[in-house]
Design a protein around this motif. Structure first.
Motif, PDB file in Angstrom:
ATOM      1  N   LEU A 126       0.853  -1.189   0.122  1.00  0.00           N
ATOM      2  CA  LEU A 126       0.311  -0.210  -0.538  1.00  0.00           C
ATOM      3  C   LEU A 126       0.713   1.401  -0.537  1.00  0.00           C
ATOM      4  CD1 LEU A 126      -2.464  -0.754   2.651  1.00  0.00           C
ATOM      5  CD2 LEU A 126      -2.795  -0.940  -0.042  1.00  0.00           C
ATOM      6  N   LEU A 127       0.380   2.396  -0.706  1.00  0.00           N
ATOM      7  CA  LEU A 127       1.292   3.391  -0.695  1.00  0.00           C
ATOM      8  C   LEU A 127       0.016   4.547  -0.420  1.00  0.00           C
ATOM      9  CD1 LEU A 127       3.553   5.004  -1.608  1.00  0.00           C
ATOM     10  CD2 LEU A 127       3.179   4.824  -3.737  1.00  0.00           C
ATOM     11  N   GLU A 128      -0.005   5.268   0.174  1.00  0.00           N
ATOM     12  CA  GLU A 128      -0.494   6.788   0.482  1.00  0.00           C
ATOM     13  C   GLU A 128       0.125   7.357   0.562  1.00  0.00           C
ATOM     14  OE1 GLU A 128      -3.415   7.101   4.132  1.00  0.00           O
ATOM     15  OE2 GLU A 128      -1.634   8.312   4.611  1.00  0.00           O
ATOM     16  N   ILE A 129      -0.593   8.587  -1.148  1.00  0.00           N
ATOM     17  CA  ILE A 129       0.133   9.690  -0.923  1.00  0.00           C
ATOM     18  C   ILE A 129      -1.086  11.099  -0.819  1.00  0.00           C
ATOM     19  CG2 ILE A 129       1.091   8.643  -3.214  1.00  0.00           C
ATOM     20  CD1 ILE A 129      -0.233  10.193  -4.971  1.00  0.00           C
ATOM     21  N   GLU A 130      -0.323  12.012  -0.305  1.00  0.00           N
ATOM     22  CA  GLU A 130      -0.581  13.148   0.044  1.00  0.00           C
ATOM     23  C   GLU A 130      -0.417  14.454  -1.123  1.00  0.00           C
ATOM     24  OE1 GLU A 130      -0.681  14.402   3.459  1.00  0.00           O
ATOM     25  OE2 GLU A 130      -1.275  12.407   4.456  1.00  0.00           O
ATOM     26  N   THR A 131      -1.585  15.453  -1.491  1.00  0.00           N
ATOM     27  CA  THR A 131      -0.908  15.932  -2.493  1.00  0.00           C
ATOM     28  C   THR A 131      -2.161  17.164  -3.197  1.00  0.00           C
ATOM     29  OG1 THR A 131      -0.620  16.734  -5.374  1.00  0.00           O
ATOM     30  CG2 THR A 131      -2.446  15.023  -4.246  1.00  0.00           C
ATOM     31  N   THR A 132      -1.329  18.329  -2.718  1.00  0.00           N
ATOM     32  CA  THR A 132      -2.260  19.532  -3.059  1.00  0.00           C
ATOM     33  C   THR A 132      -2.564  19.805  -4.675  1.00  0.00           C
ATOM     34  OG1 THR A 132      -0.466  20.186  -3.128  1.00  0.00           O
ATOM     35  CG2 THR A 132      -1.453  20.638  -1.184  1.00  0.00           C
ATOM     36  N   ASP A 133      -2.139  19.143  -5.425  1.00  0.00           N
ATOM     37  CA  ASP A 133      -2.454  19.561  -6.663  1.00  0.00           C
ATOM     38  C   ASP A 133      -3.600  18.656  -7.130  1.00  0.00           C
ATOM     39  OD1 ASP A 133      -2.309  19.924  -9.209  1.00  0.00           O
ATOM     40  OD2 ASP A 133      -1.430  17.542  -9.664  1.00  0.00           O
ATOM     41  N   PRO A 134      -4.524  20.294  -7.771  1.00  0.00           N
ATOM     42  CA  PRO A 134      -6.197  19.905  -7.928  1.00  0.00           C
ATOM     43  C   PRO A 134      -6.364  18.897  -9.718  1.00  0.00           C
ATOM     44  CG  PRO A 134      -5.232  22.145  -8.290  1.00  0.00           C
ATOM     45  CD  PRO A 134      -4.469  21.750  -7.592  1.00  0.00           C
ATOM     46  N   MET A 135      -5.388  18.754  -9.796  1.00  0.00           N
ATOM     47  CA  MET A 135      -5.496  17.517 -10.765  1.00  0.00           C
ATOM     48  C   MET A 135      -5.235  15.975 -10.166  1.00  0.00           C
ATOM     49  SD  MET A 135      -6.370  19.461 -14.403  1.00  0.00           S
ATOM     50  CE  MET A 135      -6.304  18.083 -14.838  1.00  0.00           C
ATOM     51  N   ALA A 136      -5.042  15.650  -9.469  1.00  0.00           N
ATOM     52  CA  ALA A 136      -5.006  14.557  -8.967  1.00  0.00           C
ATOM     53  C   ALA A 136      -5.400  13.825  -8.737  1.00  0.00           C
ATOM     54  CB  ALA A 136      -3.669  15.007  -7.647  1.00  0.00           C
ATOM     55  N   VAL A 137      -6.717  14.497  -8.226  1.00  0.00           N
ATOM     56  CA  VAL A 137      -8.111  13.701  -8.957  1.00  0.00           C
ATOM     57  C   VAL A 137      -8.136  12.868  -9.862  1.00  0.00           C
ATOM     58  CG1 VAL A 137      -8.990  14.758  -6.966  1.00  0.00           C
ATOM     59  CG2 VAL A 137      -9.628  15.411  -9.123  1.00  0.00           C
ATOM     60  N   ILE A 138      -8.371  13.250 -10.987  1.00  0.00           N
ATOM     61  CA  ILE A 138      -8.010  12.732 -12.252  1.00  0.00           C
ATOM     62  C   ILE A 138      -6.918  12.290 -12.364  1.00  0.00           C
ATOM     63  CG2 ILE A 138      -7.907  13.600 -14.995  1.00  0.00           C
ATOM     64  CD1 ILE A 138      -9.650  15.789 -13.980  1.00  0.00           C
ATOM     65  N   ASP A 139      -5.687  12.425 -12.394  1.00  0.00           N
ATOM     66  CA  ASP A 139      -4.838  11.741 -12.403  1.00  0.00           C
ATOM     67  C   ASP A 139      -3.891  10.251 -12.239  1.00  0.00           C
ATOM     68  OD1 ASP A 139      -4.014  14.141 -14.298  1.00  0.00           O
ATOM     69  OD2 ASP A 139      -2.357  15.419 -13.406  1.00  0.00           O
ATOM     70  N   ILE A 140      -4.283  10.495 -10.090  1.00  0.00           N
ATOM     71  CA  ILE A 140      -4.289   9.874  -9.230  1.00  0.00           C
ATOM     72  C   ILE A 140      -5.356   8.554  -9.907  1.00  0.00           C
ATOM     73  CG2 ILE A 140      -3.800   8.869  -7.932  1.00  0.00           C
ATOM     74  CD1 ILE A 140      -1.493  10.539  -8.789  1.00  0.00           C
ATOM     75  N   PRO A 141      -5.732   8.598 -10.333  1.00  0.00           N
ATOM     76  CA  PRO A 141      -7.475   7.537 -10.470  1.00  0.00           C
ATOM     77  C   PRO A 141      -6.553   6.577 -12.435  1.00  0.00           C
ATOM     78  CG  PRO A 141      -8.592   8.483 -10.180  1.00  0.00           C
ATOM     79  CD  PRO A 141      -7.405   9.386  -9.735  1.00  0.00           C
ATOM     80  N   HIS A 142      -6.351   7.861 -13.195  1.00  0.00           N
ATOM     81  CA  HIS A 142      -5.145   7.014 -14.147  1.00  0.00           C
ATOM     82  C   HIS A 142      -4.655   6.647 -14.333  1.00  0.00           C
ATOM     83  CE1 HIS A 142      -5.239   8.212 -18.469  1.00  0.00           C
ATOM     84  NE2 HIS A 142      -4.088   7.761 -18.572  1.00  0.00           N
ATOM     85  N   PHE A 143      -3.600   7.035 -14.008  1.00  0.00           N
ATOM     86  CA  PHE A 143      -1.819   6.396 -12.972  1.00  0.00           C
ATOM     87  C   PHE A 143      -2.498   4.854 -13.031  1.00  0.00           C
ATOM     88  CE2 PHE A 143       0.158   5.222  -9.712  1.00  0.00           C
ATOM     89  CZ  PHE A 143       1.394   5.085  -9.855  1.00  0.00           C
ATOM     90  N   CYS A 144      -3.557   4.562 -11.738  1.00  0.00           N
ATOM     91  CA  CYS A 144      -3.863   3.238 -11.242  1.00  0.00           C
ATOM     92  C   CYS A 144      -4.342   2.559 -12.460  1.00  0.00           C
ATOM     93  CB  CYS A 144      -4.328   3.566 -10.078  1.00  0.00           C
ATOM     94  SG  CYS A 144      -3.632   4.322  -9.285  1.00  0.00           S
ATOM     95  N   ARG A 145      -5.193   3.426 -13.221  1.00  0.00           N
ATOM     96  CA  ARG A 145      -5.365   2.116 -14.404  1.00  0.00           C
ATOM     97  C   ARG A 145      -4.824   1.832 -15.235  1.00  0.00           C
ATOM     98  NH1 ARG A 145      -9.629   5.784 -13.611  1.00  0.00           N
ATOM     99  NH2 ARG A 145      -9.298   7.278 -15.514  1.00  0.00           N
ATOM    100  N   GLU A 146      -3.863   2.679 -15.538  1.00  0.00           N
ATOM    101  CA  GLU A 146      -2.556   2.647 -17.073  1.00  0.00           C
ATOM    102  C   GLU A 146      -2.154   1.574 -16.147  1.00  0.00           C
ATOM    103  OE1 GLU A 146      -2.389   4.461 -19.744  1.00  0.00           O
ATOM    104  OE2 GLU A 146      -4.190   4.132 -19.808  1.00  0.00           O
ATOM    105  N   ASP A 147      -1.566   1.665 -15.228  1.00  0.00           N
ATOM    106  CA  ASP A 147       0.124   0.948 -14.649  1.00  0.00           C
ATOM    107  C   ASP A 147      -0.672  -0.354 -13.806  1.00  0.00           C
ATOM    108  OD1 ASP A 147       0.894   3.658 -15.504  1.00  0.00           O
ATOM    109  OD2 ASP A 147       2.740   2.865 -14.295  1.00  0.00           O
ATOM    110  N   GLY A 148      -2.092  -0.423 -13.561  1.00  0.00           N
ATOM    111  CA  GLY A 148      -2.648  -2.126 -13.103  1.00  0.00           C
ATOM    112  C   GLY A 148      -2.960  -1.860 -12.093  1.00  0.00           C
ATOM    113  N   HIS A 149      -2.800  -0.752 -10.632  1.00  0.00           N
ATOM    114  CA  HIS A 149      -2.995  -0.796  -9.807  1.00  0.00           C
ATOM    115  C   HIS A 149      -4.511  -0.612  -8.954  1.00  0.00           C
ATOM    116  CE1 HIS A 149       1.683   0.110  -9.946  1.00  0.00           C
ATOM    117  NE2 HIS A 149       1.604   0.726 -10.046  1.00  0.00           N
ATOM    118  N   SER A 150      -4.876  -0.173  -7.787  1.00  0.00           N
ATOM    119  CA  SER A 150      -5.776  -0.484  -7.527  1.00  0.00           C
ATOM    120  C   SER A 150      -6.136   0.473  -6.146  1.00  0.00           C
ATOM    121  CB  SER A 150      -6.391  -1.999  -6.762  1.00  0.00           C
ATOM    122  OG  SER A 150      -7.583  -1.467  -6.242  1.00  0.00           O
ATOM    123  N   LEU A 151      -6.803   1.417  -6.716  1.00  0.00           N
ATOM    124  CA  LEU A 151      -7.260   3.373  -5.909  1.00  0.00           C
ATOM    125  C   LEU A 151      -8.072   2.170  -4.745  1.00  0.00           C
ATOM    126  CD1 LEU A 151      -6.591   5.544  -5.497  1.00  0.00           C
ATOM    127  CD2 LEU A 151      -8.571   5.979  -7.344  1.00  0.00           C
TER     128      LEU A 151
END
Length: 78
Positions: free
Chosen positions: A35-60
């Protein structure tokens, strides 16, 4: 049941695409299922992080607002 161990990674203050790039690099060195927990203040992260998980085969596992940004809990795919 004890809480599962997780790695916390503070990416607050970084702007797109750095949170995803740094998360990708960090999770690459972790074991499958970790498990990796990340904290971010980037407003785009709500789009980018789920996309990254799908692309790389990780589970959000979780996403929630946190201190001026968001917190994401990612389980590394196998």
């Amino acid at each position: 049941m004890p809480e599962e161990a997780k790695t916390v990674y503070d990416l607050r203050g970084l702007k797109c695409p750095l949170p995803v790039l740094k998360a990708r690099k960090r999770i690459a060195s972790m074991a499958a299922g970790a498990l990796l927990e990340i904290e971010t203040t980037d407003p785009m992260a709500v789009i980018d992080i789920p996309h990254f998980c799908r692309e790389d085969g990780h589970s959000l596992e979780a996403a929630s607002p946190a201190d001026g940004g968001h917190r994401f809990l990612i389980r590394k795919g196998g």
